[in-house]
Design a protein around this motif. Structure first.
Motif, mmCIF file in Angstrom:
data_model
loop_
_atom_site.group_PDB
_atom_site.id
_atom_site.type_symbol
_atom_site.label_atom_id
_atom_site.label_comp_id
_atom_site.label_asym_id
_atom_site.label_seq_id
_atom_site.Cartn_x
_atom_site.Cartn_y
_atom_site.Cartn_z
ATOM 1 N N GLY A 216 -2.771 16.070 -6.231
ATOM 2 C CA GLY A 216 -3.541 15.748 -7.440
ATOM 3 C C GLY A 216 -4.857 15.108 -7.054
ATOM 4 O O GLY A 216 -5.367 15.278 -5.950
ATOM 5 N N ASP A 217 -5.417 14.361 -7.958
ATOM 6 C CA ASP A 217 -6.683 13.666 -7.716
ATOM 7 C C ASP A 217 -6.507 12.700 -6.563
ATOM 8 O O ASP A 217 -5.687 11.790 -6.604
ATOM 9 N N GLU A 218 -7.290 12.871 -5.502
ATOM 10 C CA GLU A 218 -7.104 12.072 -4.284
ATOM 11 C C GLU A 218 -7.418 10.597 -4.504
ATOM 12 O O GLU A 218 -6.969 9.749 -3.741
ATOM 13 N N LEU A 219 -8.201 10.286 -5.527
ATOM 14 C CA LEU A 219 -8.573 8.889 -5.749
ATOM 15 C C LEU A 219 -7.689 8.219 -6.790
ATOM 16 O O LEU A 219 -7.763 7.020 -6.982
ATOM 17 N N GLN A 220 -6.840 9.008 -7.448
ATOM 18 C CA GLN A 220 -6.013 8.434 -8.508
ATOM 19 C C GLN A 220 -4.839 7.674 -7.904
ATOM 20 O O GLN A 220 -4.238 8.092 -6.935
ATOM 21 N N GLY A 221 -4.509 6.556 -8.479
ATOM 22 C CA GLY A 221 -3.364 5.781 -7.994
ATOM 23 C C GLY A 221 -3.700 4.874 -6.831
ATOM 24 O O GLY A 221 -2.851 4.158 -6.333
ATOM 25 N N ILE A 222 -4.939 4.887 -6.365
ATOM 26 C CA ILE A 222 -5.333 4.003 -5.271
ATOM 27 C C ILE A 222 -6.194 2.882 -5.838
ATOM 28 O O ILE A 222 -7.247 3.140 -6.425
ATOM 29 N N LYS A 223 -5.769 1.669 -5.651
ATOM 30 C CA LYS A 223 -6.549 0.550 -6.166
ATOM 31 C C LYS A 223 -7.811 0.368 -5.333
ATOM 32 O O LYS A 223 -7.781 0.484 -4.108
ATOM 33 N N ARG A 224 -8.870 0.043 -5.997
ATOM 34 C CA ARG A 224 -10.136 -0.141 -5.293
ATOM 35 C C ARG A 224 -10.014 -1.235 -4.236
ATOM 36 O O ARG A 224 -10.545 -1.113 -3.147
ATOM 37 N N LYS A 250 -10.946 14.318 2.601
ATOM 38 C CA LYS A 250 -11.704 13.466 3.526
ATOM 39 C C LYS A 250 -13.132 13.257 3.018
ATOM 40 O O LYS A 250 -13.651 12.129 3.004
ATOM 41 N N VAL A 251 -13.770 14.341 2.569
ATOM 42 C CA VAL A 251 -15.144 14.251 2.053
ATOM 43 C C VAL A 251 -15.183 13.395 0.791
ATOM 44 O O VAL A 251 -16.076 12.548 0.618
ATOM 45 N N GLN A 252 -14.209 13.589 -0.107
ATOM 46 C CA GLN A 252 -14.169 12.828 -1.360
ATOM 47 C C GLN A 252 -14.012 11.332 -1.095
ATOM 48 O O GLN A 252 -14.695 10.501 -1.706
ATOM 49 N N LEU A 253 -13.097 10.996 -0.188
ATOM 50 C CA LEU A 253 -12.842 9.582 0.112
ATOM 51 C C LEU A 253 -14.025 8.954 0.844
ATOM 52 O O LEU A 253 -14.369 7.794 0.605
ATOM 53 N N GLN A 254 -14.645 9.696 1.750
ATOM 54 C CA GLN A 254 -15.799 9.162 2.474
ATOM 55 C C GLN A 254 -16.947 8.877 1.510
ATOM 56 O O GLN A 254 -17.640 7.859 1.633
ATOM 57 N N THR A 255 -17.118 9.757 0.528
ATOM 58 C CA THR A 255 -18.157 9.543 -0.493
ATOM 59 C C THR A 255 -17.847 8.298 -1.319
ATOM 60 O O THR A 255 -18.739 7.504 -1.631
ATOM 61 N N ALA A 256 -16.553 8.126 -1.663
ATOM 62 C CA ALA A 256 -16.153 6.956 -2.448
ATOM 63 C C ALA A 256 -16.396 5.663 -1.682
ATOM 64 O O ALA A 256 -16.828 4.655 -2.254
ATOM 65 N N LEU A 257 -16.137 5.669 -0.362
ATOM 66 C CA LEU A 257 -16.330 4.463 0.450
ATOM 67 C C LEU A 257 -17.795 4.042 0.504
ATOM 68 O O LEU A 257 -18.102 2.856 0.626
ATOM 69 N N HIS A 258 -18.710 5.001 0.409
ATOM 70 C CA HIS A 258 -20.140 4.671 0.447
ATOM 71 C C HIS A 258 -20.569 3.887 -0.790
ATOM 72 O O HIS A 258 -21.626 3.233 -0.779
#
Length: 363
Positions: A216-224, A250-258
């Motif tokens: 599913g959505d790779e960022l869903q369910g992960i607390k900031r 990997k690309v989605q998460l790396q973008t979120a970390l920025h």
């Protein structure tokens, strides 16, 4: 009748009596064990055994640390006090992730990689306890079958026992004993994504978040907050048909970390892919951990972070001891207060303040 099948109503059926089975345990050994009285270890025995890397004594010492008995805690604290000057010589790595991300498989593959490199590793795996029965399966040695047979690895599953996500002061003390016993890399596996990450982050040098793609959505369910604490995020199970999904995650998460503020360590968190099953990407993850440790040691953050952790656990221990002593000394008053609250004769808040006032007046 020993065998009802031999009754006349069952024609053509006969069950033989069979032979007496021998005792599966050597009777000579049983007699010898009965005559052996288990020697009670002294504090000196524990410290000497741990310094020599005796796994049996190390395990017994950790059991004392985990015990709630006052006499056991007294011995455990003395052992820890004497071992503390010899601790702190390991790399402490916390590993967390969503359930099903393959944390145990990753730890086994990663652990085998490290022991092949000549390291001695200790795995402190926290097993969630049932809120009803208070029991735990403690099945990490089963899940890490190959690593559990490695002479250079030590796996210690421990019950969370209702503590904050399974990570508490006792885990930190067990980690100190493992360091003194000669393990130069400590891996702490948490129950899963939740409040426990705050606790585990406060006792490790490097915090690793294990994720999977295709769920599913790779960022869903992960607390900031958890992503901000992570020093590296790895996308596990990057194999077979899942490789493309892992690279996309990997690309989605790396973008979120920025989008997050700069990390206080001065090292930018990375997102990496690996397959614990196919044993790919493991060496790159270890190299990233080494680079992180080298950089933070040079900029002074490594030592500062450990000092902050020591202060944090001092306050946590004070809070824990205050709570334990309060409940121990107010057993009778608590029962009376419970009855009044349940009968609506007193509000919950009034009862709490009165109990605290009684406790502090007797201090």
């Amino acid at each position: 009748m020993e065998h009802p099948e031999n009754s006349s109503e069952y024609e053509g059926l006969k069950v033989n009596k069979g032979i007496d089975q021998p005792d599966p345990v050597n009777p000579n050994l049983v007699a010898r064990l009965k005559n052996i009285k288990k020697k009670a270890l002294t504090t000196d025995d524990y410290v000497e055994g741990i310094l020599k890397g005796n796994i049996n004594i190390l395990s017994q010492a950790i059991t004392l640390v985990e015990s709630s008995k006052t006499e056991h805690q007294a011995i455990a604290q003395e052992v820890i006090k004497r071992c503390l000057p010899s601790s702190g010589r390991s790399v402490r790595i916390g590993i967390t992730g969503v359930p099903g991300a393959g944390k145990s498989t990753f730890i086994e593959t990663f652990g085998k990689f490290l022991t092949d490199q000549g390291h001695k590793i200790a795995v402190l795996a926290i097993d969630p306890s049932s809120e009803r029965s208070k029991g735990s399966i403690l099945g990490d040695k089963t899940r890490m079958e190959e690593l559990s047979r490695d002479p250079h690895a030590y796996i210690r599953p421990s019950p969370s026992a209702g503590s904050l996500g399974g990570v508490a002061r006792k885990t930190r003390e067990a980690m100190i004993l493992c360091e003194v016993a000669g393990f130069d890399i400590i891996l702490i596996e948490t129950v899963g994504v939740g409040q426990s990450e705050i606790a585990v982050h406060s006792m490790v040098d490097f915090f690793l978040l294990v994720q999977i793609a295709g769920a599913g959505d790779e960022l869903q369910g992960i607390k900031r907050g958890i992503m901000e604490m992570a020093d590296t995020i790895i996308i596990n199970k990057a194999d077979g048909n899942n490789i493309h999904k892992a690279e996309l995650a990997k690309v989605q998460l790396q973008t979120a970390l920025h989008l997050f503020p700069p990390h206080e360590s001065g090292v930018e968190p990375k997102v990496m892919t690996c397959s614990a099953y196919e044993k790919t990407g493991i060496s790159d993850i270890w190299q990233a951990i080494l680079n992180y440790c080298n950089t933070t040691q040079q900029n002074g953050y490594f030592e500062t972070h450990r000092n902050e952790q020591a202060k944090y656990w001092m306050y946590e221990t004070i809070n824990e001891q205050l709570k334990n002593r309060f409940y121990e000394s107010q057993k009778e008053n608590l029962k009376k207060a419970e009855e009044k609250v349940q009968k609506n004769e007193m509000s919950s808040f009034t009862a709490a303040f009165e109990l605290l006032d009684k406790y502090f007046k007797n201090c």
